[in-house]
Motif scaffolding. Structure first.
Motif, PDB file in Angstrom:
ATOM      1  N   UNK A   1      42.573  30.385  33.064  1.00 22.28           N
ATOM      2  CA  UNK A   1      41.117  30.264  33.026  1.00 22.28           C
ATOM      3  C   UNK A   1      40.394  30.958  34.165  1.00 22.28           C
ATOM      4  N   UNK A   2      41.093  31.233  35.253  1.00 23.16           N
ATOM      5  CA  UNK A   2      40.487  31.916  36.401  1.00 23.16           C
ATOM      6  C   UNK A   2      40.338  33.410  36.138  1.00 23.16           C
ATOM      7  N   UNK A   3      41.073  33.925  35.152  1.00 18.95           N
ATOM      8  CA  UNK A   3      41.148  35.365  34.887  1.00 18.95           C
ATOM      9  C   UNK A   3      39.937  35.783  34.054  1.00 18.95           C
ATOM     10  N   UNK A   4      39.062  36.604  34.624  1.00 18.20           N
ATOM     11  CA  UNK A   4      37.858  37.029  33.903  1.00 18.20           C
ATOM     12  C   UNK A   4      38.056  38.352  33.170  1.00 18.20           C
ATOM     13  N   UNK A   5      39.253  38.928  33.246  1.00 14.52           N
ATOM     14  CA  UNK A   5      39.568  40.113  32.454  1.00 14.52           C
ATOM     15  C   UNK A   5      39.149  41.442  33.051  1.00 14.52           C
ATOM     16  N   UNK A   6      38.593  41.406  34.248  1.00 14.30           N
ATOM     17  CA  UNK A   6      38.148  42.631  34.910  1.00 14.30           C
ATOM     18  C   UNK A   6      37.945  42.329  36.391  1.00 14.30           C
TER      19      UNK A   6
END
Length: 194
Positions: A20-25
């Motif tokens: 969930x911490x990973x915003x993809x960029x």
């Protein structure tokens, strides 16, 4: 490291897409900081790198001395596939606290909040140990308490000061003005000098 937050714990989180911490960029505060860096030869460490969008961005800008460290193999493998030209020798599958090299810049992006709070003082000391004189620790820290058990673990700027003050000169330590919307007003941008 407690058993709960072992390498296998983090490996399972990646395998089950519980990130969930990973915003993809890369996030805007770090992108804007990197955009103004002049010395492309400096040695940069990204601890607890996860999917390492920051390293991908830096590598694209011509920074070639970027080192990634994570205890989980999955994100390092994913990064190697996504950025095939990145030197494999700079992908370090090991515990941050076991590192011994020196770096000019350490980038903090959701590693600190993944550590159990009991490890925070050791994190600050280890960052200071790994940095060259005048080196910097730069990144984002959550300035909020979470309603769930961590990780991620929250905290406050007052608490964080106690960890870093013995080792660093504070250049910036304030609420990030350019956080992504879900984190607006809840992140500190830090630039600390050893």
């Amino acid at each position: 490291m407690t058993q709960e937050f072992s390498a296998s714990y983090w490996q399972k989180r990646y395998e089950n897409a519980q990130t969930g911490w990973d915003v993809g960029t890369i996030t805007r505060p770090l992108k804007e900081y990197f955009d103004q860096l002049q010395n492309k030869g400096q040695r940069i460490l990204i601890p607890g790198c996860g999917n390492a969008y920051e390293a991908e961005y830096l590598f694209g800008l011509g920074f070639r001395n970027v080192f990634l460290v994570d205890v989980a193999e999955a994100p390092l493998q994913s990064f190697a596939e996504r950025v095939p030209g990145f030197p494999k020798a700079q992908l370090l599958l090991q515990d941050f606290f076991s590192l011994e090299s020196k770096y000019d810049l350490i980038v903090e992006q959701t590693f600190f909040c993944a550590l159990h709070p009991a490890q925070r003082q050791a994190y600050a000391a280890k960052c200071a140990e790994l940095l060259t004189p005048g080196g910097k620790l730069v990144g984002l820290l959550f300035d909020t308490e979470f309603q769930h058990e961590g990780p991620p673990f929250g905290g406050s700027r007052e608490e964080y000061r106690t960890y870093f003050e013995p080792y660093f000169k504070f250049l910036h330590f304030e609420t990030a003005y350019n956080s992504i919307p879900p984190r607006q007003g809840r992140e500190l941008f830090i630039e600390l000098e050893s």
